[in-house]
Design an enzyme around this catalytic site. Sequence first.
Site, mmCIF file in Angstrom:
data_model
loop_
_atom_site.group_PDB
_atom_site.id
_atom_site.type_symbol
_atom_site.label_atom_id
_atom_site.label_comp_id
_atom_site.label_asym_id
_atom_site.label_seq_id
_atom_site.Cartn_x
_atom_site.Cartn_y
_atom_site.Cartn_z
ATOM 1 N N HIS A 1 0.850 -1.204 0.000
ATOM 2 C CA HIS A 1 0.000 0.000 0.000
ATOM 3 C C HIS A 1 0.874 1.239 0.000
ATOM 4 O O HIS A 1 2.083 1.181 0.195
ATOM 5 C CB HIS A 1 -0.979 0.005 1.197
ATOM 6 C CG HIS A 1 -0.365 0.116 2.550
ATOM 7 N ND1 HIS A 1 -1.097 0.322 3.692
ATOM 8 C CD2 HIS A 1 0.936 0.059 2.968
ATOM 9 C CE1 HIS A 1 -0.307 0.378 4.739
ATOM 10 N NE2 HIS A 1 0.930 0.223 4.329
ATOM 11 N N CYS B 1 5.810 6.125 4.695
ATOM 12 C CA CYS B 1 4.673 5.428 4.078
ATOM 13 C C CYS B 1 4.104 6.196 2.897
ATOM 14 O O CYS B 1 3.281 5.669 2.150
ATOM 15 C CB CYS B 1 3.580 5.175 5.116
ATOM 16 S SG CYS B 1 4.150 4.206 6.502
ATOM 17 N N HIS C 1 4.959 0.142 -0.283
ATOM 18 C CA HIS C 1 5.715 -0.866 0.476
ATOM 19 C C HIS C 1 4.690 -1.896 0.943
ATOM 20 O O HIS C 1 3.479 -1.682 0.799
ATOM 21 C CB HIS C 1 6.420 -0.216 1.679
ATOM 22 C CG HIS C 1 5.447 0.330 2.669
ATOM 23 N ND1 HIS C 1 4.826 1.555 2.512
ATOM 24 C CD2 HIS C 1 4.907 -0.212 3.802
ATOM 25 C CE1 HIS C 1 3.978 1.746 3.502
ATOM 26 N NE2 HIS C 1 4.000 0.695 4.302
ATOM 27 N N HIS D 1 3.284 -5.360 3.587
ATOM 28 C CA HIS D 1 3.218 -6.005 4.908
ATOM 29 C C HIS D 1 2.669 -7.424 4.773
ATOM 30 O O HIS D 1 1.908 -7.716 3.859
ATOM 31 C CB HIS D 1 2.251 -5.256 5.838
ATOM 32 C CG HIS D 1 2.629 -3.842 6.106
ATOM 33 N ND1 HIS D 1 3.618 -3.501 6.997
ATOM 34 C CD2 HIS D 1 2.163 -2.669 5.591
ATOM 35 C CE1 HIS D 1 3.737 -2.182 7.039
ATOM 36 N NE2 HIS D 1 2.869 -1.650 6.184
ATOM 37 N N ASP E 1 -5.012 -10.569 -1.067
ATOM 38 C CA ASP E 1 -3.677 -11.174 -0.986
ATOM 39 C C ASP E 1 -2.863 -10.890 -2.253
ATOM 40 O O ASP E 1 -3.366 -11.035 -3.367
ATOM 41 C CB ASP E 1 -3.835 -12.684 -0.786
ATOM 42 C CG ASP E 1 -2.534 -13.348 -0.406
ATOM 43 O OD1 ASP E 1 -1.685 -12.696 0.253
ATOM 44 O OD2 ASP E 1 -2.353 -14.524 -0.777
ATOM 45 N N HIS E 2 -1.588 -10.497 -2.050
ATOM 46 C CA HIS E 2 -0.688 -10.206 -3.168
ATOM 47 C C HIS E 2 -1.262 -9.152 -4.110
ATOM 48 O O HIS E 2 -1.276 -9.313 -5.326
ATOM 49 C CB HIS E 2 -0.302 -11.494 -3.916
ATOM 50 C CG HIS E 2 0.669 -12.324 -3.133
ATOM 51 N ND1 HIS E 2 0.311 -12.955 -1.968
ATOM 52 C CD2 HIS E 2 1.975 -12.599 -3.331
ATOM 53 C CE1 HIS E 2 1.362 -13.591 -1.479
ATOM 54 N NE2 HIS E 2 2.382 -13.384 -2.277
ATOM 55 N N GLU F 1 -0.505 -5.192 11.399
ATOM 56 C CA GLU F 1 0.242 -4.818 10.202
ATOM 57 C C GLU F 1 1.707 -5.204 10.344
ATOM 58 O O GLU F 1 2.366 -5.566 9.366
ATOM 59 C CB GLU F 1 0.105 -3.306 10.009
ATOM 60 C CG GLU F 1 0.465 -2.806 8.650
ATOM 61 C CD GLU F 1 0.097 -1.338 8.496
ATOM 62 O OE1 GLU F 1 -0.730 -1.031 7.643
ATOM 63 O OE2 GLU F 1 0.643 -0.515 9.252
HETATM 64 ZN ZN ZN Z 1 2.517 0.241 5.612
#
Ligand code: ZN
Length: 317
Positions: free
Chosen positions: A177, A196, A202, A204, A242-243, A289
């Site tokens: 995100h 961020c 980046h 998680h 996901d992904h 997260e």
């Molecule tokens: Zn983040």
Amino acid sequence: MAAPPAGPVSPASASPSAAAHGQGRPCVITRRATFSASHRYWLPELAPEENQARFGPCSLAPGHGHNYELIVAMGGGLDANGMVLNLSEVKHAIREQITAQLDFRFLNEAWPEFDLSRPEGVLPTTEALVHAIWKRLETHLPLMGLRLYETDKLWADVIGDSMEAFLTIRTHFAAAHRLARPELSFEENTAIYGKCARPHGHGHNYLLDITVRGAIDPRSGMVCDLAALQSLVDDLVVEPFDHTFLNKDVEHFASTVPTAENIALHIADLLQAPIGNLGAALHKVRLQESPNNAAEVFAEVPQLGMNPQALEALAGA
Ligand SMILES: [Zn+2]
Ligand SMILES: [Zn+2]
């Protein structure tokens, strides 16, 4: 909640020594215990195919086992020795009443509660088991809450002797995100979101806990169909999230900054009605997260803080 045991020491107000030990002041303590046991989901009133369809591999003979972990939260005023309860008495009660009777046993046969040849027998699910443990412990200890882990991805909480339980399933997904509001400059976004806000995002590995609340069915022992709950969470959250790069791949986040808080709220909005259709209520979404930050959304009543608070003590297990 039991009153603090009467001790030989005079009331706190009259004794500096007692006051120093916090006598009479309320406190919650927890104790952890473990046992290994097997079980089988099989209702004698159902045909073999029906048992197989309803309970899947859990219906296979002769059963399968788990390493259970039990957390017992107890509350009361401190005694003159600075304790809610003497811990050796707590250990003894849990061992005598619970673990000595269940460890290395077949649950369906260990306690009459789980004797399915009786009309009042219930399947030994996680939530039915923790409820039965409550009934057996409540006369021995001033219980505030119980949590029973069947695995690190499935646990149940009870906070009273009613048939109501909280069931939590844990799953995970990986996603990227970027935190930035489109109407702001890069510098302004960096001032708010720090690293961020960097332009290419980046990622998680998100841990997701979904807690539902409901009445334990007196026969199936379930607050809702566990496999159906897992499928809902997979289909509505894990598979689409996901992904992905959340900002671009999940429509909601095209216009909403995908902070952990906003992701948790969106997951709660996605799941609330479908979980209601399963006959349970979505109680809480917890999205972790990183090891250092998580967001929790209470879906039944928008609120801050734990409800019931007793679960807080159990959460640190
Ligand atoms: Zn983040
Ligand atoms: Zn099992």
